[in-house]
Scaffold this active site. Structure first.
Site, mmCIF file in Angstrom:
data_model
loop_
_atom_site.group_PDB
_atom_site.id
_atom_site.type_symbol
_atom_site.label_atom_id
_atom_site.label_comp_id
_atom_site.label_asym_id
_atom_site.label_seq_id
_atom_site.Cartn_x
_atom_site.Cartn_y
_atom_site.Cartn_z
ATOM 1 N N ASP A 58 0.785 -1.191 -0.082
ATOM 2 C CA ASP A 58 -0.016 -0.126 0.226
ATOM 3 C C ASP A 58 0.831 1.016 -0.092
ATOM 4 O O ASP A 58 2.257 1.237 0.474
ATOM 5 C CB ASP A 58 -0.816 0.197 1.263
ATOM 6 C CG ASP A 58 -2.204 -0.852 1.021
ATOM 7 O OD1 ASP A 58 -2.237 -1.750 0.209
ATOM 8 O OD2 ASP A 58 -3.011 -0.506 2.093
ATOM 9 N N HIS A 203 3.661 -2.390 3.092
ATOM 10 C CA HIS A 203 3.594 -1.079 2.450
ATOM 11 C C HIS A 203 4.715 -0.782 1.854
ATOM 12 O O HIS A 203 5.884 -1.332 1.714
ATOM 13 C CB HIS A 203 3.267 -0.022 3.763
ATOM 14 C CG HIS A 203 2.087 -0.090 4.527
ATOM 15 N ND1 HIS A 203 1.763 -1.043 5.219
ATOM 16 C CD2 HIS A 203 0.966 0.736 4.152
ATOM 17 C CE1 HIS A 203 0.471 -0.688 5.604
ATOM 18 N NE2 HIS A 203 -0.009 0.291 4.892
#
Ligand SMILES: [Zn+2]
Length: 239
Positions: A58, A203
């Site tokens: 992400d 992430h």
């Protein structure tokens, strides 16, 4: 009771029913239907009987840490699914294109990373559409999944997704790598929690995640897992 009084009462009742009807209609339009629609509109994990899992990243692209992440995925021969924030994808267009050129899947994480569930349907759609427009301008195929920032969602988001013909892309294993945890802790957590069909949340631009990847991939391959994209998990029977 006089005729006038009766007529007034009738009118008031009619006005009240009209108001209730209008509110119900508004709620239906704003939030849309439930149940089946939701099931067909999202994925939180893949087929529980197939040893396939997806690594998802992400919040990218970032100005730092992306080359290292892409190099790690390349050397491990693992496809990643990147939920990109539209405004960053726009700012770092060449990095975005390099993610796409490396064969990874690019999906939608909104344009400005707001709490989507606090917005009205039209605004939710605008956030997602602007991110899709960035990808179109970079000649990248249109994202099919939206991951709401922070993972918070409500019926308005499902309704917006239906109108855009997109799906919700959630996860089942959260590495919490954004909290500054060590590579060892991230690895241990993933190895403990991964099941067939797991969607692992990581992430972009986190050094500990890049450091953890070789151990995670090697150990899970030894257990018979295959790494695929989110779209593959969906195609192979999501739940
Ligand atoms: Zn995010």
């Amino acid at each position: 009771m006089s005729k006038t009084k009766r007529a007034r009462r009738c009118l008031r009742r009619f006005q009240r029913s009209l108001l209730v009807g209008l509110v119900a209609l508004f709620l239906c339009i704003e939030w849309g239907p439930l149940s089946d629609e939701r099931a067909r509109r999202g994925i939180a994990s893949g087929n529980p009987f197939v040893k396939e899992i997806a690594l998802t990243f992400d919040d990218g692209p970032r100005d730092r840490g992306m080359p290292e992440l892409l190099a790690a995925l390349k050397s491990l021969d693992v496809p990643g699914t990147f939920f990109l924030v539209g405004k960053f994808a726009e700012r770092y267009g060449s990095i975005t294109q390099s993610i796409d050129a490396a064969g990874h899947e690019i999906e939608n994480h909104s344009y400005t990373h707001p709490k989507l569930y606090t917005l009205w349907v039209e605004k939710i759609m605008r956030e997602a559409e602007r991110c899709n427009e960035v990808m179109a301008n970079l000649a990248i195929r249109s994202p099919r999944f939206l991951r709401p920032p922070g993972g918070g969602f409500n019926l308005k988001i499902f309704y917006a997704l239906r109108r855009m013909d997109m799906r919700m892309g959630l996860w089942s294993v959260n590495t919490a790598d954004y909290t500054g945890r060590s590579a060892e802790l991230i690895t241990a957590d993933v190895l403990k929690s991964t099941r067939p069909g797991s969607i692992i949340l990581m992430h972009s631009g986190v050094p500990a995640t890049v450091e953890a990847l070789p151990a995670i991939v090697t150990a899970l391959r030894e257990r018979g897992y295959r790494f695929v994209t989110l779209q593959d998990l969906w195609n192979n029977g999501a739940i």
